[in-house]
Design a protein around this motif. Structure first.
Motif, short mmCIF file in Angstrom:
data_model
loop_
_atom_site.label_atom_id
_atom_site.label_comp_id
_atom_site.label_asym_id
_atom_site.label_seq_id
_atom_site.Cartn_x
_atom_site.Cartn_y
_atom_site.Cartn_z
N SER A 14 0.83 -1.21 0.00
CA SER A 14 0.00 0.00 0.00
C SER A 14 0.86 1.25 0.00
CB SER A 14 -0.93 0.00 1.21
OG SER A 14 -1.90 -1.02 1.10
N PHE B 148 2.42 1.52 -3.69
CA PHE B 148 1.52 1.71 -4.83
C PHE B 148 0.30 2.57 -4.53
CE2 PHE B 148 3.88 -2.19 -5.66
CZ PHE B 148 4.34 -1.95 -6.96
N GLY B 149 0.02 2.84 -3.27
CA GLY B 149 -1.17 3.59 -2.91
C GLY B 149 -1.02 5.09 -3.14
N ARG B 150 -2.15 5.74 -3.31
CA ARG B 150 -2.14 7.17 -3.62
C ARG B 150 -1.52 7.99 -2.49
NH1 ARG B 150 -6.92 10.76 -6.36
NH2 ARG B 150 -6.01 12.80 -5.98
N ALA C 227 2.63 6.00 -4.72
CA ALA C 227 1.71 5.99 -5.86
C ALA C 227 2.42 5.52 -7.13
CB ALA C 227 1.07 7.37 -6.08
N SER D 91 3.03 3.73 -10.43
CA SER D 91 2.00 3.38 -11.40
C SER D 91 2.54 2.64 -12.61
CB SER D 91 1.27 4.65 -11.86
OG SER D 91 2.19 5.58 -12.40
N LYS E 81 -1.92 -4.15 -8.04
CA LYS E 81 -2.99 -3.62 -8.89
C LYS E 81 -4.27 -3.40 -8.10
CE LYS E 81 -4.90 -4.06 -13.54
NZ LYS E 81 -4.39 -2.73 -13.96
N ASN F 203 -3.55 -0.02 -6.68
CA ASN F 203 -3.54 1.00 -7.74
C ASN F 203 -4.09 0.39 -9.02
OD1 ASN F 203 -3.09 2.97 -9.62
ND2 ASN F 203 -0.91 3.22 -9.21
N ASN G 174 -4.75 1.66 -11.71
CA ASN G 174 -4.16 2.24 -12.91
C ASN G 174 -2.75 1.72 -13.20
OD1 ASN G 174 -6.25 4.25 -13.70
ND2 ASN G 174 -5.83 5.05 -11.66
N LEU G 175 -2.30 0.73 -12.45
CA LEU G 175 -0.95 0.20 -12.63
C LEU G 175 -0.76 -0.31 -14.05
CD1 LEU G 175 1.66 -0.43 -10.98
CD2 LEU G 175 0.73 -2.74 -10.68
N ARG H 172 -1.00 12.35 -10.93
CA ARG H 172 -2.24 11.61 -10.94
C ARG H 172 -2.50 11.08 -12.35
NH1 ARG H 172 -1.07 11.23 -6.60
NH2 ARG H 172 -1.84 12.36 -4.77
#
Length: 474
Positions: free
Chosen positions: A98, A101-103, A107, A109, A159, A162, A164-165, A403
């Motif tokens: 997390s 890869f989490g916002r 993050a 991607s 994924k 995220n 959008n990965l 983003r």
């Protein structure tokens, strides 16, 4: 933990003082002596441009938009996947994924995935291994069993964090039976197996899609001008790559319902003539979507030169590793920011990938190849301690702020302060700068009739974020 800090300060970064909308500039800084690592500092204020110059001036032009960014990340090698899957208790593993890869964390991607073994695998294998002297042109023995052990489960977990990965996949070698050495080590692809090798890619892409981790780009060979002597590799010269792509792989992938881009080269900056030769072939050029680059020789100007010759083709930067040969925080931070983020993005790159996402306390596990490479994070298998290396902060200075749908935008260049700028779809502007002048430097940043001022210590890397003039903060 940095993830908690990022989660807290991410809210602050988007906030503006009551009564003065869109006038706050958020400041995130890393110092050359490592005393500050992506530290959230006091906000600066945007004021009407005065015409006065305080040191170097950088002008940001949000309406001059360049490439859409895919993002930033690293490679999910077998070593990285196995550590993430087995070296930590599940709760800690989930927290780390997390964070990565989490916002509210890095993050990340964009991820590169080896197809079969690389040097960062516990064993050398392909996805269709056969006993010596035997072949399998129908791919009856194709198997995803080894990727299913750790790589695919960790990619699924990433994924899920995220959605959008984006994945880019690369083989280090074709299966041994396809090569003139009958070995994963060294050798060339035999021309008569070109149809089978193209089918090998298709089988892999179908299998990854079936697992819910579809691949968006492939390259046909990692470092095709290099034949390592102790881990998988394969020489694949430009004329042969052009024929394979133009006559076999390209037409086969074009028949797929889901498009997959083909990236040529996937090797160093020092031989741009090789991807140029492939792009000069009209059959191959039709199917090549872009060029991928590594950092280990040459300089980033090669990316811009090839992109200028073929501006319709994408640019990606797909591998660079830190290691014990570069132990100094400030030097590595500055070099990577300058070359892998700023120069690459200014050359048209849609994304930057470092090498191993995670390695252990012994720079592995690996079999052959690099014995002192450094991962983005280090996971100590004995204690479970997680070290966030300088490469973590190199990525974070860009990835944490972009983003989905972000674009690079125009910004003026100077000799003393390197910079690159981006715009998120909501109008948030991001300016990444590095003071490479060797002395403290004044900086004036101008945008939309406004400006802010800062003083950068020697070697400082800073990410500034603010809201574009005339845009709602939504």
């Amino acid at each position: 933990m940095l993830a908690a800090t990022l989660a807290l300060t991410a809210v602050t970064a988007c906030a503006t003082p009551q009564g003065s909308p869109s006038r706050a500039v958020s400041v995130w800084a890393s110092s050359a002596d490592a005393s500050r690592k992506l530290a959230h500092e006091d906000d600066l204020r945007l004021r009407p441009a005065s015409g006065a110059v305080d040191g170097v001036t950088v002008t940001v032009e949000p309406d001059k938009r360049e490439q859409v960014m895919v993002g930033f990340g690293a490679a999910m090698t077998d070593a990285s996947a196995q550590l993430l899957e087995t070296a930590l208790p599940k709760a800690e593993r989930d927290r780390l994924i997390s964070e990565l890869f989490g916002r509210d964390g890095l993050a990340l991607s964009f991820v590169r995935v080896p197809i079969g073994a690389s040097d960062f695998s516990r064993e050398h294998y392909s996805l269709d291994d056969m006993p010596s002297g035997r072949t399998d042109p129908g791919l009856a023995h194709f198997s995803m069993a080894k990727p299913m052990q750790a790589q695919i489960p960790v990619l699924k977990a990433a994924k899920a964090v995220n959605p959008n990965l984006a994945l880019m996949a690369t083989p280090w070698s074709a299966p041994a039976w396809m090569k003139d050495t009958d070995s994963l080590i060294r050798g060339h692809l035999r021309p008569e197996v070109y149809p089978a090798f193209a089918a090998y890619f298709t089988r892999y892409l179908d299998a990854m899609a079936a697992q819910g981790v579809p691949v968006r780009w492939i390259s046909v060979q990692n470092e095709p001008h290099f034949e390592p002597d102790n881990y998988p590799g394969m020489r694949f010269d430009p004329a042969d790559r052009a024929r394979f792509i133009g006559e076999f792989l390209g037409p086969q992938l074009a028949r797929r319902k889901t498009p997959v881009g083909i990236l040529d080269w996937d090797h160093n900056w020092d031989q741009p003539e090789s991807p140029l030769a492939v792009l000069s072939d009209p059959r191959a050029r039709r199917y090549v979507s872009g060029i991928a680059w590594h950092c280990y020789a040459g300089d980033p100007s090669a990316m811009a030169a090839v992109h200028a010759a073929y501006p319709g083709k994408d640019v990606f930067f797909t591998e660079c590793s830190g290691g014990e040969w570069a132990p100094h925080w400030g030097e590595t931070l500055g070099w990577m920011i300058d070359n892998l983020v700023i120069a690459a993005s200014r050359s048209g790159s849609r994304g930057t990938l470092l090498w191993n996402l995670a390695l252990d306390e012994n720079h592995g596990p690996h079999l052959g190849g690099c014995g002192d490479c450094r991962g983005v994070v280090t996971i100590d298998r004995k204690s479970g301690a997680i070290t966030r290396n300088v490469e973590y902060y190199v990525l974070a200075h860009a990835s944490h702020f972009l983003r989905p749908g972000a674009r690079r935008i125009a910004s003026s260049q100077t000799d003393t302060i390197a910079d690159v700028a981006f715009r998120n779809p909501d109008g948030t502007l991001i300016l990444l700068v590095h003071n490479r002048s060797g002395k403290p430097a004044g900086l004036t940043v101008r945008e939309g009739g406004r400006e802010f001022h800062a003083v950068l210590p020697v070697g400082e890397v800073v990410t500034y974020t603010w809201q574009q003039a005339g845009k709602n903060n939504r």
